[in-house]
Design a protein around this motif. Structure first.
Motif, PDB file in Angstrom:
ATOM      1  N   ALA A 301       0.810  -1.219   0.000  1.00  0.00           N
ATOM      2  CA  ALA A 301       0.000   0.000   0.000  1.00  0.00           C
ATOM      3  C   ALA A 301       0.841   1.266   0.000  1.00  0.00           C
ATOM      4  O   ALA A 301       0.403   2.302  -0.486  1.00  0.00           O
ATOM      5  CB  ALA A 301      -0.926  -0.004   1.218  1.00  0.00           C
ATOM      6  N   VAL A 302       2.053   1.196   0.565  1.00  0.00           N
ATOM      7  CA  VAL A 302       2.933   2.358   0.644  1.00  0.00           C
ATOM      8  C   VAL A 302       4.183   2.076  -0.178  1.00  0.00           C
ATOM      9  O   VAL A 302       4.910   1.123   0.095  1.00  0.00           O
ATOM     10  CB  VAL A 302       3.318   2.679   2.107  1.00  0.00           C
ATOM     11  N   VAL A 303       4.417   2.884  -1.193  1.00  0.00           N
ATOM     12  CA  VAL A 303       5.570   2.693  -2.068  1.00  0.00           C
ATOM     13  C   VAL A 303       6.403   3.967  -2.083  1.00  0.00           C
ATOM     14  O   VAL A 303       6.025   4.992  -1.516  1.00  0.00           O
ATOM     15  CB  VAL A 303       5.125   2.313  -3.498  1.00  0.00           C
ATOM     16  N   ASP A 304       7.533   3.908  -2.733  1.00  0.00           N
ATOM     17  CA  ASP A 304       8.465   5.037  -2.746  1.00  0.00           C
ATOM     18  C   ASP A 304       8.009   6.070  -3.771  1.00  0.00           C
ATOM     19  O   ASP A 304       8.517   6.118  -4.895  1.00  0.00           O
ATOM     20  CB  ASP A 304       9.874   4.541  -3.056  1.00  0.00           C
ATOM     21  N   LEU A 305       7.062   6.903  -3.378  1.00  0.00           N
ATOM     22  CA  LEU A 305       6.519   7.906  -4.288  1.00  0.00           C
ATOM     23  C   LEU A 305       7.501   9.057  -4.484  1.00  0.00           C
ATOM     24  O   LEU A 305       8.155   9.491  -3.531  1.00  0.00           O
ATOM     25  CB  LEU A 305       5.214   8.480  -3.733  1.00  0.00           C
ATOM     26  N   PRO A 306       7.588   9.609  -5.688  1.00  0.00           N
ATOM     27  CA  PRO A 306       8.338  10.853  -5.893  1.00  0.00           C
ATOM     28  C   PRO A 306       7.480  12.049  -5.480  1.00  0.00           C
ATOM     29  O   PRO A 306       6.335  11.892  -5.043  1.00  0.00           O
ATOM     30  CB  PRO A 306       8.596  10.860  -7.398  1.00  0.00           C
ATOM     31  N   ARG A 307       7.997  13.240  -5.618  1.00  0.00           N
ATOM     32  CA  ARG A 307       7.229  14.447  -5.335  1.00  0.00           C
ATOM     33  C   ARG A 307       6.077  14.564  -6.335  1.00  0.00           C
ATOM     34  O   ARG A 307       6.126  14.026  -7.452  1.00  0.00           O
ATOM     35  CB  ARG A 307       8.123  15.680  -5.436  1.00  0.00           C
ATOM     36  N   LEU A 308       5.027  15.260  -5.918  1.00  0.00           N
ATOM     37  CA  LEU A 308       3.843  15.407  -6.759  1.00  0.00           C
ATOM     38  C   LEU A 308       4.193  16.017  -8.112  1.00  0.00           C
ATOM     39  O   LEU A 308       3.666  15.594  -9.152  1.00  0.00           O
ATOM     40  CB  LEU A 308       2.794  16.259  -6.045  1.00  0.00           C
ATOM     41  N   GLU A 309       5.086  17.001  -8.111  1.00  0.00           N
ATOM     42  CA  GLU A 309       5.439  17.674  -9.360  1.00  0.00           C
ATOM     43  C   GLU A 309       6.124  16.726 -10.331  1.00  0.00           C
ATOM     44  O   GLU A 309       5.976  16.846 -11.555  1.00  0.00           O
ATOM     45  CB  GLU A 309       6.336  18.876  -9.051  1.00  0.00           C
TER      46      GLU A 309
END
Length: 317
Positions: A301-309
């Motif tokens: 459920a939780v992954v290594d997301l980058p910044r929204l931009e």
């Protein structure tokens, strides 16, 4: 809530305050809907905690209030929050086992088995209220309202938020198995809908609450019960979104699906982050779907997301 306008938030020190369950997801190592898999891997879970962690990675300030047990799984979850630089000041401890969900790894709809313990022991405290009133937005799901005493905690949080201009997001992810036998959880969930600013049911959630029907009819039922902005997600078929005056269709952005666990939470975090950052509602919705599509490429459920931009650029939004 006009699609072309930004959502308005009161200026506060914190952006998102997620209140509810912090638990362990035990996900099968193999794609399996029968629970015959020989191995399971533990992941941090619980919708509010997933959203708080994701939102912080996407670039907004988030906090979480939850309750875990005085056991190894509780320590595992607290350490994961620390690693993600999420404040653990509002995590309560109880002499109950940390709650967990055993779930099948799936490219469609994961099948869960619930084991409840400490999560519904969450108490309303002066510290929790202070954090709530210092936030722009509060989020909760069906987990904490399904049992006492945490139901009373959420009811008080809703009243305080409404009285002080804190936006309210509600995930009506009703599952009969998390409610006590003989209790009419469906009616209770329906009674909460009018108190939320933003409601995001999945197609499965809608069917569990209202029975089988077309997506358009399901959407209308949420609106009739007083929901202000309804985001009805339809899996591979995208989503229907309505503010009560206008309804729009959105296609899925997912091109690769490894595991659907937490896809809805990823949408919430992307949508919240974009809204807080000042994107108009239309664009915030698309960014929510982009974050969900990014998460679907990975297990857990939780992954290594980058910044929204960076996600905005990757999906050319």
């Amino acid at each position: 809530m006009d699609f072309r306008e930004k959502l308005h938030f009161e200026e506060r020190p914190n952006d998102l305050f997620a209140v509810g369950e912090l638990l362990v997801d035990m996900i099968s190592d193999e794609y399996d809907d029968t629970f015959l898999s020989s191995g399971y891997t533990k992941y941090p879970g619980g919708s509010p905690s997933n959203i708080a962690i994701n939102a912080q990675k996407l670039g907004i300030r988030s906090q979480i209030a939850a309750c875990v047990g005085n056991d190894g799984f509780g320590e595992f979850l607290l350490e994961r929050l620390r690693q993600e630089d999420v404040n653990t000041h509002f995590i309560q401890r109880a002499e109950e086992s940390t709650s967990l969900v055993v779930v099948t790894k799936s490219r469609a709809t994961p099948i869960p088995i619930f084991y409840r313990g400490a999560d519904y022991r969450l108490a309303y405290t002066p510290q929790l209220e202070e954090a709530l009133l210092h936030s722009k937005l509060v989020h909760f799901s069906c987990w904490p309202i399904s049992r006492l005493p945490s139901r009373r905690t959420i009811e008080r949080a809703i009243d305080a938020a409404a009285a002080h201009g804190v936006r309210i997001g509600f995930d009506p992810n009703y599952h009969r198995m998390i409610w006590q036998a003989g209790e009419d959880g469906v009616s209770y969930v329906k009674s909460i809908l009018s108190k939320a600013d933003i409601v995001k049911p999945s197609e499965d959630d809608a069917e569990r609450l209202f029975g089988p029907d077309t997506p358009a009819n399901q959407l209308e039922k949420f609106l009739e019960l007083g929901a202000k902005l309804v985001i009805l997600t339809l899996g591979k078929d995208g989503a229907l979104v309505s503010n009560g005056k206008e309804t729009r269709e959105y296609a899925t952005m997912a091109s690769e699906v490894a595991d659907t666990t937490g896809a809805g939470d990823a949408f919430w975090s992307g949508f919240y982050a974009a809204s807080i950052k000042g994107y108009p509602l239309e664009e915030a919705l698309r960014l929510g779907f982009a974050v969900s599509a990014y998460k679907l490429k990975y297990t857990g459920a939780v992954v290594d997301l980058p910044r929204l931009e960076d996600i905005k650029s990757q999906y050319r939004l």
